[in-house]
Design an enzyme around this catalytic site. Structure first.
Site, mmCIF file in Angstrom:
data_model
loop_
_atom_site.group_PDB
_atom_site.id
_atom_site.type_symbol
_atom_site.label_atom_id
_atom_site.label_comp_id
_atom_site.label_asym_id
_atom_site.label_seq_id
_atom_site.Cartn_x
_atom_site.Cartn_y
_atom_site.Cartn_z
ATOM 1 N N ASP A 147 -32.330 6.191 -2.354
ATOM 2 C CA ASP A 147 -33.283 4.918 -2.031
ATOM 3 C C ASP A 147 -32.912 4.277 -0.844
ATOM 4 O O ASP A 147 -33.790 4.319 0.199
ATOM 5 C CB ASP A 147 -33.445 4.082 -3.197
ATOM 6 N N VAL A 179 -38.668 3.327 -3.046
ATOM 7 C CA VAL A 179 -38.839 4.432 -2.892
ATOM 8 C C VAL A 179 -38.714 5.193 -3.830
ATOM 9 O O VAL A 179 -39.490 6.262 -4.148
ATOM 10 C CB VAL A 179 -37.859 5.023 -1.640
ATOM 11 N N ASP A 180 -37.634 5.059 -4.714
ATOM 12 C CA ASP A 180 -37.409 5.825 -6.131
ATOM 13 C C ASP A 180 -38.960 5.525 -6.867
ATOM 14 O O ASP A 180 -39.255 6.470 -7.456
ATOM 15 C CB ASP A 180 -36.280 5.132 -6.644
ATOM 16 N N LEU A 181 -39.290 4.266 -7.036
ATOM 17 C CA LEU A 181 -40.381 3.757 -7.949
ATOM 18 C C LEU A 181 -41.798 4.584 -7.453
ATOM 19 O O LEU A 181 -42.451 5.121 -8.316
ATOM 20 C CB LEU A 181 -40.554 2.357 -8.025
ATOM 21 N N GLY A 184 -41.573 8.053 -8.172
ATOM 22 C CA GLY A 184 -41.812 8.508 -9.529
ATOM 23 C C GLY A 184 -43.142 8.539 -9.709
ATOM 24 O O GLY A 184 -43.972 9.115 -10.665
#
Length: 396
Positions: A147, A179-181, A184
């Site tokens: 991220d 970015v990860d969220l 997802g």
């Protein structure tokens, strides 16, 4: 157990850390059965990303809080997929699943026979979602992605932080792994679309989600600002590139964000602050002019708000129909009456822990098939016997 909208969907979760688990937690909240495969003895890396850690009933250290945020509603199975026996079990499980989610390096699962082609051969209807840093192809496909580095490489840090010349000026990451969220969320959306297709055609497919692609998409208006103007946006602190005033303003006991979205709201703001001259000032007659004269406008508004308490200012602005909100600390967020009313804190008991697990509730509200919180974030291997025992019985 509540019957959610995805109650007939079974997900095999080979992912870890945040992007993949965030996607599968969303599916679990919507009722899917999610089987999380974890390394024996260690589990998901985030079980160890602390402090803070939970406390077990016997007083020993439990899981890190980080793990809890993204793994609600799942069944944990300890399994070593690097062994031929473990990989074979995963292939058997994949036959019974609708979805597989993985976030290994591009091509990393092929040597175990757990890549899309291998699993699609035993389950043609399988929706297989791969989450990587840079995608399944291209010159950077082989690179790992995290991220923080993607926030940098994908431009987000270039527009976050104080402007050059201001105190503390430097590119800044966002306070959570956005970015990860977002990855997802894009992944779970793509999975749902692919499930609809699979059920209509009995044909699965491979979903290729890259953090870098997601970060580029997240640039939204800032990217199109560049496309239209030919100029790369820069860091502006808390100011908005396309609106003014649209930032925090000082009070005696904190800061309040004033978010003016149109000229009518600006006029209401001037009246609410007993500053009719501000509303009549030709420099501030339109949003474009307010942006042009942003520095003067910000100084004048700051002088008007600085002597008021947050509560008094918000009461005045809300009565005038001017959007505003306090700059809350995280503990204050969950004390907000609206947060309590909406049930944004979820508490779930887990027998091995000394206190209930508290997580943030799903923001999804559905009238006919509401989100349900049937399982807390699992202990490592908590459901190994249940899941693998059922697999053996089914095969027998």
């Amino acid at each position: 157990m509540t019957q959610g909208p995805l109650s007939d969907v079974r997900v095999l979760d080979l992912s870890r850390v945040l992007a993949g688990p965030w996607a599968t937690q969303t599916l679990a909240d919507l009722g899917a059965e999610v089987i999380k495969i974890e390394r024996p003895g260690a589990g998901d890396d985030t079980r160890h990303w602390g402090p803070p850690f939970t406390t077990k009933a016997d007083g020993s250290k439990g899981d890190a809080a980080y793990f809890l945020c993204a793994n609600r509603g799942k069944k944990s199975v300890e399994l070593d997929i690097a062994t031929s026996e473990g990989a074979a079990v995963v292939r058997e499980l994949a036959k019974t699943c609708d979805v597989v989610v993985e976030n290994f390096k591009t091509g990393g699962l092929k040597k175990y026979g757990l890549d899309f082609a291998s699993l699609a051969a035993v389950n043609p209807k399988l929706v297989y979602c791969s989450i990587t840093g840079f995608g399944q192809d291209g010159p950077d496909a082989h690179r790992a992605g995290y991220d923080y580095m993607i926030q940098a490489m994908g431009g987000l840090m270039s527009i976050t932080g104080q402007p050059d010349g201001a105190p503390g000026a430097e590119p800044m990451k966002v306070g959570v792994a956005v970015v990860d969220l977002f990855t997802g969320l894009y992944a779970s959306n793509a999975i749902l679309a692919a499930l609809l297709h699979a059920r209509a055609t009995r044909q699965g497919q491979h979903i290729d989600i890259a953090l870098f692609d997601v970060q580029a998409a997240m640039l939204a208006n800032q990217a199109t600002n560049y496309f239209v103007s030919g100029k790369a946006p820069t860091r502006m602190g808390n100011a908005h590139p396309n609106l003014a005033p649209y930032q925090p303003f000082p009070c005696t006991d904190g800061m309040v964000v004033i978010a003016v979205g149109n000229d009518g709201q600006f006029g209401a703001l001037a009246q609410a602050l007993s500053a009719p001259g501000l509303g009549a000032d030709p420099r501030f007659a339109s949003n474009a002019l307010r942006i042009e004269h942003r520095a003067v406008l910000t100084a004048e508004l700051s002088a008007l708000t600085a002597g008021q308490s947050m509560k008094a200012l918000m009461k005045t602005l809300e009565a005038a129909g001017v959007p505003c909100g306090p700059v809350n600390t995280i503990d204050q967020v969950f004390e907000e009456p609206q947060a309590k009313h909406r049930g944004l804190e979820v508490s779930q008991a887990r027998p091995d822990l000394s206190a209930p697990v508290r997580t943030v509730g799903s923001p999804i509200r559905m009238s006919a098939t509401p989100v349900a919180y049937d399982l807390p974030p699992p202990a490592l291997g908590e459901h190994t016997d249940e899941v693998l025992g059922a697999l053996v019985r089914d095969r027998g």
